[in-house]
Every structure is written in C-alpha cells, then in structure tokens.
Design a protein around this motif. Sequence first.
Motif, PDB file in Angstrom:
ATOM      1  N   ALA A   1       7.295  -9.948   3.510  1.00 39.94           N
ATOM      2  CA  ALA A   1       6.637 -10.424   2.283  1.00 39.94           C
ATOM      3  C   ALA A   1       7.659 -11.119   1.380  1.00 39.94           C
ATOM      4  N   GLN A   2       7.298 -12.287   0.882  1.00 42.86           N
ATOM      5  CA  GLN A   2       8.192 -13.062   0.023  1.00 42.86           C
ATOM      6  C   GLN A   2       7.838 -12.945  -1.452  1.00 42.86           C
ATOM      7  N   ARG A   3       6.562 -12.721  -1.752  1.00 43.34           N
ATOM      8  CA  ARG A   3       6.131 -12.667  -3.157  1.00 43.34           C
ATOM      9  C   ARG A   3       5.519 -11.320  -3.534  1.00 43.34           C
ATOM     10  N   ASP A   4       4.567 -10.851  -2.721  1.00 44.55           N
ATOM     11  CA  ASP A   4       3.837  -9.643  -3.091  1.00 44.55           C
ATOM     12  C   ASP A   4       3.646  -8.719  -1.897  1.00 44.55           C
ATOM     13  N   TRP A   5       3.783  -7.428  -2.135  1.00 46.59           N
ATOM     14  CA  TRP A   5       3.357  -6.399  -1.201  1.00 46.59           C
ATOM     15  C   TRP A   5       2.387  -5.508  -1.968  1.00 46.59           C
TER      16      TRP A   5
ATOM     17  N   LYS B   1      -3.394  -2.990   2.876  1.00 43.76           N
ATOM     18  CA  LYS B   1      -2.056  -3.460   2.583  1.00 43.76           C
ATOM     19  C   LYS B   1      -2.058  -4.972   2.762  1.00 43.76           C
ATOM     20  N   ILE B   2      -1.480  -5.694   1.793  1.00 45.00           N
ATOM     21  CA  ILE B   2      -1.512  -7.151   1.826  1.00 45.00           C
ATOM     22  C   ILE B   2      -0.104  -7.680   1.633  1.00 45.00           C
ATOM     23  N   ALA B   3       0.299  -8.590   2.525  1.00 44.95           N
ATOM     24  CA  ALA B   3       1.593  -9.268   2.415  1.00 44.95           C
ATOM     25  C   ALA B   3       1.350 -10.725   2.027  1.00 44.95           C
ATOM     26  N   ASP B   4       1.712 -11.070   0.795  1.00 43.48           N
ATOM     27  CA  ASP B   4       1.510 -12.432   0.297  1.00 43.48           C
ATOM     28  C   ASP B   4       0.062 -12.870   0.537  1.00 43.48           C
TER      29      ASP B   4
ATOM     30  N   THR C   1       0.466   0.195  14.540  1.00 40.12           N
ATOM     31  CA  THR C   1       0.071   0.007  13.145  1.00 40.12           C
ATOM     32  C   THR C   1       1.251   0.208  12.214  1.00 40.12           C
ATOM     33  N   ASP C   2       2.040   1.276  12.467  1.00 42.88           N
ATOM     34  CA  ASP C   2       3.221   1.531  11.632  1.00 42.88           C
ATOM     35  C   ASP C   2       4.225   0.382  11.742  1.00 42.88           C
ATOM     36  N   ALA C   3       4.418  -0.117  12.961  1.00 38.19           N
ATOM     37  CA  ALA C   3       5.362  -1.215  13.166  1.00 38.19           C
ATOM     38  C   ALA C   3       4.885  -2.477  12.462  1.00 38.19           C
ATOM     39  N   LEU C   4       3.583  -2.747  12.548  1.00 40.14           N
ATOM     40  CA  LEU C   4       3.027  -3.913  11.861  1.00 40.14           C
ATOM     41  C   LEU C   4       3.192  -3.779  10.346  1.00 40.14           C
ATOM     42  N   THR C   5       2.955  -2.590   9.839  1.00 36.88           N
ATOM     43  CA  THR C   5       3.090  -2.362   8.394  1.00 36.88           C
ATOM     44  C   THR C   5       4.508  -2.655   7.933  1.00 36.88           C
ATOM     45  N   GLU C   6       5.490  -2.132   8.681  1.00 42.23           N
ATOM     46  CA  GLU C   6       6.887  -2.354   8.302  1.00 42.23           C
ATOM     47  C   GLU C   6       7.271  -3.827   8.420  1.00 42.23           C
ATOM     48  N   THR C   7       6.796  -4.477   9.473  1.00 45.01           N
ATOM     49  CA  THR C   7       7.105  -5.896   9.663  1.00 45.01           C
ATOM     50  C   THR C   7       6.528  -6.744   8.527  1.00 45.01           C
ATOM     51  N   LEU C   8       5.271  -6.488   8.177  1.00 47.15           N
ATOM     52  CA  LEU C   8       4.643  -7.263   7.108  1.00 47.15           C
ATOM     53  C   LEU C   8       5.316  -6.983   5.771  1.00 47.15           C
ATOM     54  N   MET C   9       5.640  -5.726   5.524  1.00 49.95           N
ATOM     55  CA  MET C   9       6.288  -5.368   4.265  1.00 49.95           C
ATOM     56  C   MET C   9       7.635  -6.064   4.112  1.00 49.95           C
ATOM     57  N   ARG C  10       8.407  -6.089   5.186  1.00 55.44           N
ATOM     58  CA  ARG C  10       9.737  -6.691   5.126  1.00 55.44           C
ATOM     59  C   ARG C  10       9.690  -8.216   5.085  1.00 55.44           C
TER      60      ARG C  10
END
Length: 333
Positions: free
Chosen positions: A144-148, A217-220, A133-142
């Motif tokens: 993200a092109q428009r919004d986190w 948590k939402i990435a784009d 879960t932590d790895a997924l969170t960091e991957t999605l955060m990094r």
Amino acid sequence: MARAPEVITRRLLEGIVPQNLLALYLQLLKTGNCPLHEAAQRLGGIQNVEALVTANMAHCGESGRDGTQWVVANSVDVVLQHGLVALAHEAVADHERLLIGQQRMSQALLTAESTTAPAIEQLVRIVTDADETDALTETLMRSAQRDWLTLDPHGSDDVAAKAVEDASPAWSSTDAKIKAICEAKNAETPARRARLESIVNCGGEVRLLPKVAMGMKIADEAAALIPLTPSTSSSTLLIQSSVIVGALREYFELLWDRAVPFATPVCDVEGISDEQLTILRLLVLGLTDEAVSEQVGMSVTTVRRRIASIRDGLGVKTRFQIGAAAVHRGLVD
C-alpha cells in the motif's frame, strides 16, 4: 427549555441531522415555543412543523384551558440522541445492502460458466486457504502506498497489528496511512486495546462503532479482501476491480465519518520547546539530518540527539512514525 446558543447547537447537530431540519430547528429555538398556527407561519408551513415533530426535534402539546396546541422545541441533547440513533439505523441498512451484494457476488462466482470464469477471476477471486489469505493480507499491506483501511468486527487485524508493533522496516518505509474501524466493545479487552494503542502510537488512526457487521481490508484503490464468513478468514474474496474497490472505499469513508475516535494515552508533549518544534516540522517536510542541521544551525550530532529526544517524547521508534504521530497529536499540520 433553556436555549443553547446557536453556535453550540449548530456545532452539536451539524452533519448529524439534515441541514434543512437544522435550519428549521434553529429558527424555532430563536422564536421560542408558540401556538401551532404561529409556528406554521414562522417556519414556512405546517409541513415544516410536521417534519420537525417526525424527526423528534419538536413536539406538540396542549396549553391552557382553551386547549391550544403549542409547538415546543425538544432539548438539544434529545435531538442529538435521536439523530445518532437514526444514523445508526442507516449504517445497519448500509451494512445489510453490502452483505447482500457480497453474497450475490459469491453466488455469481460459484455459478459462472467456464467461458466467463477466467475473465471474472481476474477481478474477483475466492481464496479458501487461511495461509494464503494471511500471505495476501501481508503482501497488500506492505504494498500500500497511500492507505491501508481495515473494517474489523473483532479488533483482531493480526497482520497489521504485528507489523506496527514490530516497527517493520517494509511498513515504515511507505507513506501509507493506517485507518482502522472496529467495534467499541473490543476496546474494553486489554489485549485488543493494546493492539489498537500500538497502531495509534505508530501514527495510525483507529475509530470505533457500536456495531461492525462485516470485515474488509483495502490497499489503496488496488485491491480489497472481504471475509465470506464473520467468524473466520478461511474463505475470503480477493477483489481487484477498481470499480468495486472504489465503492468499498466510499463505504468505508462513510462509516469513518460516523465512527468515534479511539482514545489512547499519549505522552505529555505540551512542553515541547520551540527548537524541538522547528526540528519536528522540518522532519515532517522530509529533510535529512544534514539538511535540518543547516536550517537550525546545529551540528548533525546535536540534531540527531534532538530527534532522539522528540522520538522518545512521542513514544515512537522510527522517523516515519515521528511525522505521523506529530500530525495525529496536532503538533504540525
């Protein structure tokens, strides 16, 4: 009741109370308190008077020996308080509906037949390992092109907070905007308040709500993570359905509009010079140091010294953070 000027009343109540009731309330303030039968005529019918009373924007009371009922407009602060309470109840109802949907989604995943499970897993997957879960969170955060976007009951979005505190190059190189909502009580905890301040100082935005019932948590528009339990992230839904993620974004923006901006100390930038402001605006447009140098007629070395001064004044570390902090403080559009 002392009448507030219409412009102030409208500014305080617009978007908080329904537009039709606001128009009726302003009309009642304009005409003044009056007997019930006159109020019904002036406001377009007894049903409109009843609507104002039901919404706690006016009340009826007897006046004089003849027992005539008068309609009296409630004070603006009372109307505002009742309006905010109504919005809070709506937000709780929204939370409850989303939580019910989340539970049903979890149940559907657990009971899905083997023939349909692969198709469902492409869109929604349960992650039970905390490290994953932590790895997924960091991957999605990094990525993200428009919004986190984060909705955080506990004010403990550790990955995002660590990234902005460390001024991570991977994060700073993206144009993604951080928007975080957390419970107001978390701003009273020194350690978590410092985390919130670090996000704001790096150009992110933080808003507070009295109660946050769930986290996400939402990435784009690409993916979302939703903890399945409120106290731990060990079981999380990874959602990659654009339809569901889009609905979650709309829900986040609904809460964002109702939330209160988090106040953080900022450096005094009111004395910024015209020269610095010109350079700042060029930086926000994405110009290189060399291009800025040509525009303002200074050497590149001098421009870089000015940029360093601006960066120190805004309390940020990177070029990306300069632009974000300048917009946040209203120095540029």
